[in-house]
Design an enzyme around this catalytic site. Structure first.
Site, PDB file in Angstrom:
ATOM      1  N   GLN A   1       0.821  -1.215   0.000  1.00 47.92           N
ATOM      2  CA  GLN A   1       0.000   0.000   0.000  1.00 47.92           C
ATOM      3  C   GLN A   1       0.860   1.272   0.000  1.00 47.92           C
ATOM      4  O   GLN A   1       2.057   1.217   0.277  1.00 47.92           O
ATOM      5  CB  GLN A   1      -0.937  -0.013   1.227  1.00 47.92           C
ATOM      6  CG  GLN A   1      -0.240  -0.370   2.537  1.00 47.92           C
ATOM      7  CD  GLN A   1      -1.151  -1.074   3.545  1.00 47.92           C
ATOM      8  OE1 GLN A   1      -2.358  -1.151   3.370  1.00 47.92           O
ATOM      9  NE2 GLN A   1      -0.561  -1.580   4.625  1.00 47.92           N
TER      10      GLN A   1
ATOM     11  N   TYR B   1     -10.316   4.491  19.570  1.00 48.54           N
ATOM     12  CA  TYR B   1     -10.373   3.236  18.804  1.00 48.54           C
ATOM     13  C   TYR B   1      -9.551   2.137  19.483  1.00 48.54           C
ATOM     14  O   TYR B   1     -10.061   1.050  19.764  1.00 48.54           O
ATOM     15  CB  TYR B   1      -9.862   3.506  17.395  1.00 48.54           C
ATOM     16  CG  TYR B   1      -9.774   2.283  16.511  1.00 48.54           C
ATOM     17  CD1 TYR B   1     -10.898   1.765  15.895  1.00 48.54           C
ATOM     18  CD2 TYR B   1      -8.549   1.639  16.311  1.00 48.54           C
ATOM     19  CE1 TYR B   1     -10.815   0.638  15.081  1.00 48.54           C
ATOM     20  CE2 TYR B   1      -8.461   0.512  15.497  1.00 48.54           C
ATOM     21  CZ  TYR B   1      -9.590   0.022  14.892  1.00 48.54           C
ATOM     22  OH  TYR B   1      -9.505  -1.096  14.098  1.00 48.54           O
ATOM     23  N   GLN B   2      -8.300   2.418  19.772  1.00 47.22           N
ATOM     24  CA  GLN B   2      -7.394   1.376  20.286  1.00 47.22           C
ATOM     25  C   GLN B   2      -7.846   0.868  21.656  1.00 47.22           C
ATOM     26  O   GLN B   2      -7.771  -0.323  21.932  1.00 47.22           O
ATOM     27  CB  GLN B   2      -5.964   1.896  20.426  1.00 47.22           C
ATOM     28  CG  GLN B   2      -5.549   2.884  19.348  1.00 47.22           C
ATOM     29  CD  GLN B   2      -4.699   2.297  18.259  1.00 47.22           C
ATOM     30  OE1 GLN B   2      -4.861   1.111  17.929  1.00 47.22           O
ATOM     31  NE2 GLN B   2      -3.824   3.088  17.707  1.00 47.22           N
TER      32      GLN B   2
ATOM     33  N   GLU C   1       1.064  -8.700  11.415  1.00 44.08           N
ATOM     34  CA  GLU C   1       0.817  -7.513  10.582  1.00 44.08           C
ATOM     35  C   GLU C   1       1.426  -7.777   9.208  1.00 44.08           C
ATOM     36  O   GLU C   1       2.545  -8.271   9.098  1.00 44.08           O
ATOM     37  CB  GLU C   1       1.453  -6.283  11.243  1.00 44.08           C
ATOM     38  CG  GLU C   1       1.735  -5.102  10.329  1.00 44.08           C
ATOM     39  CD  GLU C   1       0.497  -4.437   9.736  1.00 44.08           C
ATOM     40  OE1 GLU C   1      -0.452  -4.155  10.484  1.00 44.08           O
ATOM     41  OE2 GLU C   1       0.487  -4.199   8.497  1.00 44.08           O
TER      42      GLU C   1
ATOM     43  N   ASP D   1       0.607 -12.330   6.331  1.00 41.74           N
ATOM     44  CA  ASP D   1      -0.835 -12.183   6.117  1.00 41.74           C
ATOM     45  C   ASP D   1      -1.600 -12.854   7.259  1.00 41.74           C
ATOM     46  O   ASP D   1      -1.379 -14.032   7.560  1.00 41.74           O
ATOM     47  CB  ASP D   1      -1.182 -12.830   4.773  1.00 41.74           C
ATOM     48  CG  ASP D   1      -2.649 -12.666   4.424  1.00 41.74           C
ATOM     49  OD1 ASP D   1      -3.390 -12.037   5.215  1.00 41.74           O
ATOM     50  OD2 ASP D   1      -3.060 -13.168   3.362  1.00 41.74           O
ATOM     51  N   GLY D   2      -2.515 -12.095   7.870  1.00 43.97           N
ATOM     52  CA  GLY D   2      -3.295 -12.608   8.989  1.00 43.97           C
ATOM     53  C   GLY D   2      -4.120 -13.843   8.635  1.00 43.97           C
ATOM     54  O   GLY D   2      -4.373 -14.701   9.478  1.00 43.97           O
TER      55      GLY D   2
ATOM     56  N   ASP E   1      -7.514  -5.836  14.203  1.00 44.56           N
ATOM     57  CA  ASP E   1      -7.407  -4.392  13.965  1.00 44.56           C
ATOM     58  C   ASP E   1      -7.046  -4.202  12.503  1.00 44.56           C
ATOM     59  O   ASP E   1      -5.891  -4.024  12.146  1.00 44.56           O
ATOM     60  CB  ASP E   1      -6.322  -3.810  14.881  1.00 44.56           C
ATOM     61  CG  ASP E   1      -6.106  -2.328  14.642  1.00 44.56           C
ATOM     62  OD1 ASP E   1      -6.936  -1.717  13.948  1.00 44.56           O
ATOM     63  OD2 ASP E   1      -5.106  -1.787  15.139  1.00 44.56           O
TER      64      ASP E   1
HETATM   65  N1  AAT Z   1      -4.728   0.804  14.690  1.00 44.64           N
HETATM   66  C1  AAT Z   1      -4.855   1.551  13.488  1.00 44.64           C
HETATM   67  C2  AAT Z   1      -5.990   1.156  12.733  1.00 44.64           C
HETATM   68  C3  AAT Z   1      -6.021   0.360  11.660  1.00 44.64           C
HETATM   69  S1  AAT Z   1      -4.593  -0.341  11.128  1.00 44.64           S
HETATM   70  C4  AAT Z   1      -4.942  -1.674  10.081  1.00 44.64           C
HETATM   71  C5  AAT Z   1      -3.683  -2.487   9.806  1.00 44.64           C
HETATM   72  O1  AAT Z   1      -4.076  -3.729   9.207  1.00 44.64           O
HETATM   73  C6  AAT Z   1      -2.651  -1.859   8.864  1.00 44.64           C
HETATM   74  O2  AAT Z   1      -1.426  -1.739   9.529  1.00 44.64           O
HETATM   75  C7  AAT Z   1      -2.573  -2.862   7.693  1.00 44.64           C
HETATM   76  O3  AAT Z   1      -1.282  -2.963   7.122  1.00 44.64           O
HETATM   77  C8  AAT Z   1      -3.000  -4.157   8.376  1.00 44.64           C
HETATM   78  N2  AAT Z   1      -3.476  -5.222   7.481  1.00 44.64           N
HETATM   79  C9  AAT Z   1      -4.244  -5.101   6.376  1.00 44.64           C
HETATM   80  N3  AAT Z   1      -4.487  -6.302   5.824  1.00 44.64           N
HETATM   81  C10 AAT Z   1      -3.869  -7.238   6.591  1.00 44.64           C
HETATM   82  C11 AAT Z   1      -3.753  -8.660   6.533  1.00 44.64           C
HETATM   83  N4  AAT Z   1      -4.336  -9.365   5.549  1.00 44.64           N
HETATM   84  N5  AAT Z   1      -3.032  -9.286   7.498  1.00 44.64           N
HETATM   85  C12 AAT Z   1      -2.438  -8.574   8.488  1.00 44.64           C
HETATM   86  N6  AAT Z   1      -2.519  -7.230   8.592  1.00 44.64           N
HETATM   87  C13 AAT Z   1      -3.229  -6.554   7.660  1.00 44.64           C
HETATM   88  C14 AAT Z   1      -7.369   0.160  11.050  1.00 44.64           C
HETATM   89  C15 AAT Z   1      -7.978   1.432  10.556  1.00 44.64           C
HETATM   90  C16 AAT Z   1      -9.423   1.337  10.169  1.00 44.64           C
HETATM   91  C17 AAT Z   1      -9.803   2.388   9.155  1.00 44.64           C
HETATM   92  C18 AAT Z   1     -11.265   2.644   9.078  1.00 44.64           C
HETATM   93  N7  AAT Z   1     -11.649   3.441   7.926  1.00 44.64           N
END
Ligand code: AAT
EC number: 2.5.1.16
Length: 290
Positions: free
Chosen positions: A34, A64-65, A109, A140-141, A159
């Site tokens: 990204q 949020y957190q 992450e 990948d999660g 998250d």
């Molecule tokens: N805490 C901040 C809020 C977030 S962060 C979302 C995170 O998910 C990002 O760091 C992104 O890189 C990660 N991510 C995305 N896809 C995957 C995946 N498949 N596996 C692991 N991690 C992933 C969320 C904000 C919400 C926004 C609302 N509009």
């Protein structure tokens, strides 16, 4: 587009764009997954943006957190093993670390650039990485959960960014199935579940999938985050079959005096925990009927 302003535009919220005045762009990069931008805003502190979408601002990240973490962890006694999917900024880790019962935190992450940029520009958020209980995996999660041992976690926190881009599968049924498999009986999951004002269709799908998969309880909760689209964001909270979980009445309060960090909670408290499950009538009708 107004010069000097950031406007958050996406097909996920057509016809509207919340804007923040930019003082200075601090970082711009492109990872394997990204576009990553950090800027100093005039009124919300530093802002992290992925693919044009605000992930956090220093001013309102607490709303949020703290909620995505303490709604699940304060709803079960003695959480010990926790998995965080996404959350590369480290804010959820910072919040999980407040729970003294927690022995181990796995975090998966997908994007290492988010982790590095957060450590550089958001030290008060990325402080979560300093906890010795954290085991960070870059990957990948979806794949991580497929390989996770059955019944191994007390809680899973997803998250995740929005379902356009690398997080798409984190909103789909097979992913929820592997979350349920990885949880112990009576274990809990809390996932980022978008906005009541913008995404009732997505929420409906998640709720109906979760009602099929999670045989404990299935609930939607929400919080106010001014810099997220429509100013609110929700969470799907579910438990697996086993010891009953009553999400609306938290039984595991945070003892701030025992917290290793001296930072007080800014947003979460027991009253707002219970209140987060009260839904506007239009949403209650849809969610209860699923
Ligand atoms: N805490 C901040 C809020 C977030 S962060 C979302 C995170 O998910 C990002 O760091 C992104 O890189 C990660 N991510 C995305 N896809 C995957 C995946 N498949 N596996 C692991 N991690 C992933 C969320 C904000 C919400 C926004 C609302 N509009």
């Amino acid at each position: 587009v107004i010069p000097g302003w950031f406007s958050e535009m996406s097909p996920m919220w057509p016809g509207e764009a919340h804007s923040l005045k930019v003082e200075k762009v601090l970082f711009q990069g492109k990872s394997d997954y990204q576009d990553v931008i950090v800027f100093q805003s005039a009124t919300y502190g530093k802002v992290l943006v992925l693919d044009g979408v605000i992930q956090l601002t220093e001013r309102d990240e607490c709303a949020y957190q703290e909620m995505i973490t303490h709604l699940p962890l304060c709803s079960i006694p003695n959480p010990k093993k926790v998995l965080v999917i996404g959350g590369g900024d480290g804010g959820v880790l910072r919040e999980v670390a407040r729970h003294p019962s927690v022995e181990h935190i796995d975090m998966c992450e997908i994007d290492k650039m988010v982790v590095d940029v957060s450590k550089q520009f958001f030290p008060d958020v990325a402080i979560g990485y300093e906890d010795p209980r954290v085991n960070l995996v870059i990957g990948d999660g979806v794949a991580f959960l497929k390989n996770a041992a059955e019944g191994s976690y007390d809680a899973v926190i997803v998250d995740s960014s929005d379902p356009i881009g690398p997080a798409k599968e984190l909103f789909e049924k097979p992913f929820f199935q592997s979350v349920a498999r990885a949880l112990r009986p009576g274990g809990v999951v809390c996932t980022q579940a978008e906005s009541l004002w913008l995404h009732m269709d997505i929420i409906e799908d998640i709720v109906s999938n979760c009602r099929e998969i999670f045989k404990g309880s299935v609930n939607y909760a929400w919080t106010s985050v001014p810099t997220y689209p429509s100013g609110v964001i929700g969470f799907m909270l579910c438990s697996t079959e086993g010891p009953d979980v009553d999400f609306k009445h938290p039984l595991n309060p945070i003892d701030e005096s025992s917290s290793k960090s001296n930072l007080p909670l800014k947003f979460y408290n027991a009253e707002i925990h219970s209140a987060a499950f009260c839904l506007p009538s239009f949403a209650k009708k849809v969610i209860d009927s699923k």
